[in-house]
Design a protein around this motif. Structure first.
Motif, PDB file in Angstrom:
ATOM      1  N   THR A 189      -5.522  -1.234  -9.299  1.00 29.61           N
ATOM      2  CA  THR A 189      -5.732  -0.031  -7.888  1.00 29.61           C
ATOM      3  C   THR A 189      -7.259   0.277  -7.968  1.00 29.61           C
ATOM      4  OG1 THR A 189      -4.803   1.731  -9.146  1.00 29.61           O
ATOM      5  CG2 THR A 189      -4.064   0.649  -7.444  1.00 29.61           C
TER       6      THR A 189
ATOM      7  N   GLN B 281       0.855  -5.855  -5.036  1.00 32.07           N
ATOM      8  CA  GLN B 281       1.025  -4.340  -6.305  1.00 32.07           C
ATOM      9  C   GLN B 281       0.409  -4.745  -7.294  1.00 32.07           C
ATOM     10  OE1 GLN B 281       4.998  -4.350  -5.862  1.00 32.07           O
ATOM     11  NE2 GLN B 281       4.919  -2.432  -4.562  1.00 32.07           N
TER      12      GLN B 281
ATOM     13  N   GLU C  22     -10.019   1.502  -4.594  1.00 33.20           N
ATOM     14  CA  GLU C  22     -10.429   2.920  -4.611  1.00 33.20           C
ATOM     15  C   GLU C  22     -11.984   2.684  -5.140  1.00 33.20           C
ATOM     16  OE1 GLU C  22      -9.087   5.081  -3.947  1.00 33.20           O
ATOM     17  OE2 GLU C  22      -6.634   4.104  -3.645  1.00 33.20           O
TER      18      GLU C  22
ATOM     19  N   ARG D   4       0.921  -1.280   0.084  1.00 30.45           N
ATOM     20  CA  ARG D   4      -0.132  -0.483  -0.057  1.00 30.45           C
ATOM     21  C   ARG D   4       0.691   1.078   0.035  1.00 30.45           C
ATOM     22  NH1 ARG D   4      -4.004  -1.035  -2.080  1.00 30.45           N
ATOM     23  NH2 ARG D   4      -5.231   0.329  -1.183  1.00 30.45           N
TER      24      ARG D   4
END
Length: 289
Positions: free
Chosen positions: A165, A161, A169, A100
């Motif tokens: 993302t 990773q 979100e 993160r």
């Protein structure tokens, strides 16, 4: 034209190479199986290669009747299953945190973890720490100290990773907490890397014996690999095979071969169930920093 022929020839040569490589790995197991199923006179004279001579299953009857082996097997199963679950919990939580971007000081934490990958703690300070924590001569010493590995952290961090993302979100917009994102999104999507790390750790845990030799004194807490090591290194198989009821049905070589296969079989059974996840998870590699 010549280049086309070379491209067609490469898969054949590559296939033959890997077939030979696989056979070289399978050959020792086949040899041990042949020795354990052979007649004592052939096994004792070392005349058995890859096929049993004088078929005989008495060695497995003897192994299945040995109470200390079943106790050691139970200890190995406990430390492998529980130790792997502990390792996955530690690895997943710290790897997710390091993946993160808003985690403060994550670069320094990652560098500290990588440092442990290069330099390991000496045995004596390790031993003094275990004694100070009162973990010696318990099963916890076989599971907790080696639960977190730098290599596994790097693999899982890189996998986290790679997750979109936008998905994280969107979950935040819907009111999901960081813990909820971890439990409901990151973990379910991480089955390949979790299976890969579980396989790495469980195989290492199952085959480990040095930690038990150092910290375990109670014979009832000894794992199967320690028993196997004692049979091979200290030649206890000769003493066991020389007793009255065993001397006519098996030799030390047969006993060692049978117990080695007995100790290897559980991992061989588990691997096919994780194989479909293993290839995808093992491909996760490069560091992104």
């Amino acid at each position: 034209m010549l280049r086309s022929k070379k491209l067609q020839l490469f898969p054949v040569v590559n296939g033959i190479f890997f077939i030979l490589l696989c056979l070289s790995m399978i050959a020792p197991i086949v040899h041990l199986l042949a020795v354990s199923l052979s007649s004592p006179k052939y096994a004792g004279a070392k005349l058995v290669t890859f096929w049993p001579k004088g078929f005989n299953v008495d060695v497995y009857k003897t192994i299945f009747g040995m109470g200390n082996i079943w106790n050691a097997m139970g200890v190995s199963i406990i430390i492998t299953v529980v130790g792997t679950l502990i390792a996955l919990a530690f690895t997943a939580t710290i790897s997710y945190s390091l993946s993160r971007p808003k985690m403060k000081g994550r670069r320094w934490v990652l560098r500290g973890i990588i440092l442990t990958f290069i330099f390991s703690a000496p045995l004596i300070p390790n031993y003094l720490l275990i004694r100070a924590l009162n973990m010696d001569n318990t099963l916890w010493v076989l599971m907790i100290p080696g639960a977190l590995g730098a290599f596994n952290v790097i693999i899982m961090k890189t996998f986290f990773q790679g997750i979109s993302t936008e998905m994280f979100e969107a979950a935040k917009i819907d009111g999901c907490s960081e813990l909820g994102i971890f439990a409901r999104i990151a973990i379910p999507l991480s089955a390949p890397v979790i299976a890969t790390i579980a396989l790495f750790h469980s195989v290492g845990q199952w085959n480990s014996y040095f930690t038990a030799l150092i910290y375990i004194r109670d014979k009832d807490l000894m794992p199967l690999q320690v028993l196997l090591r004692n049979l091979i290194m200290e030649d206890q198989a000769n003493q066991m095979a020389s007793t009255t009821e065993l001397s006519l049905v098996l030799t030390p070589e047969m006993l060692k071969a049978g117990i080695t296969l007995f100790a290897t079989l559980p991992i061989l059974i588990i691997y096919p169930f994780l194989q479909k996840y293993f290839v995808k998870g093992a491909m996760v590699g490069s560091l992104k920093e």
